[in-house]
Design an enzyme around this catalytic site. Structure first.
Site, PDB file in Angstrom:
ATOM      1  CE  LYS A 109      -3.819  -2.337   0.385  1.00 16.66           C
ATOM      2  NZ  LYS A 109      -3.402  -3.687   0.730  1.00 16.66           N
TER       3      LYS A 109
HETATM    4  C1  LIG Z   1      -4.369  -5.066   0.552  1.00 18.57           C
HETATM    5  C2  LIG Z   1      -3.591  -6.138   0.365  1.00 18.57           C
HETATM    6  C3  LIG Z   1      -3.578  -7.053  -0.483  1.00 18.57           C
HETATM    7  C4  LIG Z   1      -4.794  -7.117  -1.667  1.00 18.57           C
HETATM    8  O1  LIG Z   1      -4.654  -5.799  -2.488  1.00 18.57           O
HETATM    9  P1  LIG Z   1      -5.922  -5.446  -3.404  1.00 18.57           P
HETATM   10  O2  LIG Z   1      -5.558  -4.296  -4.190  1.00 18.57           O
HETATM   11  O3  LIG Z   1      -7.008  -4.897  -2.122  1.00 18.57           O
HETATM   12  O4  LIG Z   1      -6.512  -6.830  -4.226  1.00 18.57           O
HETATM   13  C5  LIG Z   1      -2.947  -8.301  -0.675  1.00 18.57           C
HETATM   14  N1  LIG Z   1      -1.846  -8.484   0.298  1.00 18.57           N
HETATM   15  C6  LIG Z   1      -1.514  -7.560   1.093  1.00 18.57           C
HETATM   16  C7  LIG Z   1      -0.332  -7.601   2.199  1.00 18.57           C
HETATM   17  C8  LIG Z   1      -2.366  -6.369   1.212  1.00 18.57           C
HETATM   18  O5  LIG Z   1      -2.221  -5.326   2.073  1.00 18.57           O
END
Ligand SMILES: *Cc1c(COP(=O)(O)O)cnc(C)c1O
Length: 492
Positions: A109
């Protein structure tokens, strides 16, 4: 460049407006009116650039009004990473990992949320907006911390985060509860992530809440991947990974590669889809889920059905049944039919279900391969991978490695698995997966994993237990509005 709503294509706004607004007033999501192209020549030029330059180039295609400042913003945002923000690791021929967890909060993120504050404040300047922006976030664990860290003490912004009570890892919770900064607030919410997300979305489309906030000088926006400004920085790392494959001689420019993406809200994999539409040679997108496998079933049957048990898994950031960004893919695959998309989203809201046509499903099946891994398989994957290669995966990345294995079979196509979190964020499950007992204290567990794996333990996780817990409250599902209004009134 204009943006349109997936539920009303005649509603047009600029990129700056899409970012400041977050979600369209009709509840739809903003998508670019035209998907820009990256030519083969431009793609080759990317190989010569560093990550911030690559990102600025790709993002600039979507946000021309912010172009002049993009490079300096990307340089500042990605300087917060520990080394290369998106290194590609070769495991064996045709099998690579793209590590996206070297940012300040140790999950992917950060790739978008270190940059989003610049995009947002820059967009406000372009629009000559002087109101405060209140960023509301529903998080399955990682977005919340990354948004808090990104917006912490950024002028003209505040950030309020809701996470599902008992639905995140201990480390994720500690990260959020101990958040520093004068413009942040965090609360747990009863229910699961879907409850939190739908309660937050409801506030976005509630005119009376918006008006009340406006009278206090606040405008609402989102740091979830429903916001285009959150999604567009994620497109860049797919181009970057490809450029690295070319410049290291692993592939030749024009060769097709597959990507395996651990998927929850469908933001990350959707960014890969847009990269492909822009001209990146992508053979397949592997959509990897955990036991909450609503997407695996959808790609099998064409039926999206949320009537099913919700599982709390060891990959909690993917414990999601209503994947927000799927709406953008549906819009694209329907031939950009806004009425049909609106109708389907309404069916989903009313009946928890919708069905796509055979033609649409056939198109999707050409592009996507979907698979899921149970907790047991996820742990076996972590353990087996560590034994075979010495590389330690986090549970989310392991779900994607497992799906990549299922896809590749005997195929010769190069595949890049996207790794989304540091294993330290999910230290308990990871220790169990490699056959170790789990110390009660989080710090002891972290140190143990470091001793077992030799992967350097980030200082910011080690210090968590010593920090003051500032935010320990829990609200009911109907409590979000109260929390938001109270926060806004106190600051106004
Ligand atoms: C948010 C997240 C995901 C999923 O990603 P999306 O964009 O919501 O599909 C997968 N792994 C981790 C560690 C995340 O923080």
């Amino acid at each position: 460049m204009n943006y349109i709503s997936t539920r009303n294509a005649s509603l047009k706004v600029s990129g700056a407006e899409a970012i400041v607004g977050g979600i369209a007033p009709d509840g739809g999501l903003y998508v670019p009116e035209v998907i820009p192209e990256v030519t083969a020549k431009e793609r080759e030029a990317l190989a010569e650039m560093d990550y911030p330059a690559r990102a600025a180039f790709i993002i600039g295609k979507y946000l021309p009004e912010l172009k002049d400042e993009l490079l300096s913003w990307c340089e500042k945002a990605y300087s917060r990473f520990d080394g290369d923000p998106a290194p590609l690791v070769k495991i064996e021929d045709n099998f690579y990992l793209l590590e996206l967890w070297h940012g300040p909060t140790h999950a992917f993120k950060d790739m978008a949320l270190t940059l989003l504050p610049y995009l947002l404040t820059g967009s406000k300047r372009v629009l000559k907006r002087t109101d405060r922006t209140l960023i509301l976030v529903a998080t399955s664990g990682d977005t919340g911390k990354a948004a808090l860290e990104g917006f912490r003490d950024v002028d003209g912004t505040d950030c309020i985060v809701f996470y599902p009570s008992g639905g995140v890892s201990e480390l994720q919770q500690l990260q959020m509860q101990t958040q520093k900064g004068g413009n942040v607030y965090v609360s747990a919410i009863e229910g699961n992530f879907d409850d939190a997300q739908s309660a937050v979305k409801k506030i976005f489309t509630d005119d009376s809440v918006r008006n009340n906030l406006a009278s206090l000088g606040y405008n609402l926006s989102s740091a979830n991947s429903i916001n285009w400004g959150r999604l567009v920085p994620q497109i860049a790392y797919y181009f970057s990974a490809y450029a690295d494959l070319v410049s290291s001689g692993e592939i030749e420019d024009g060769d097709k590669v597959a990507f395996s993406v651990p998927t929850g809200n469908f933001g990350n994999i959707l960014a890969c889809y847009y990269a492909m539409r822009m001209g990146l040679p992508v053979e397949r997108l592997v959509c990897a889920s955990n036991d909450n496998n609503v997407l695996t079933d959808f790609f099998d049957t064409g039926i999206y059905d949320v009537h099913r048990e919700f599982y709390k898994t060891i990959s909690p950031s993917m414990d999601i049944l209503v994947s927000s960004n799927f709406e953008r893919l549906l819009f694209e695959v329907s031939g950009r039919d806004d009425e049909l998309t609106a109708r389907r989203m309404n069916e989903l809201k009313e009946n928890g279900k919708y069905v796509v046509s055979d033609g649409e499903l056939a198109k999707l099946s050409e592009l996507f391969f979907a698979d899921y891994a149970s907790d047991e398989i996820t742990k076996e994957t972590i353990g087996g991978f560590f034994e075979d290669t010495g590389y330690i995966l986090d549970p989310h990345s392991a779900v994607a490695v497992s799906a990549a294995d299922a896809y590749v079979g005997s195929d010769e196509i190069p595949i890049v698995t996207v790794c989304t979190a540091s294993p330290y964020k999910f230290v308990g499950s990871v220790l169990e997966a490699i056959g170790e007992s789990v110390p009660k204290s989080a710090i002891k567990a972290l140190v143990k994993l470091e001793n077992e794996t030799a992967l350097p333990l980030p200082e910011s996780l080690k210090e968590l237990e010593t920090l003051e817990k500032r935010f320990t409250g829990v609200v009911g599902r109907d409590g979000i509005e109260g929390v938001v209004m109270k926060y806004a009134k106190e600051r106004a």
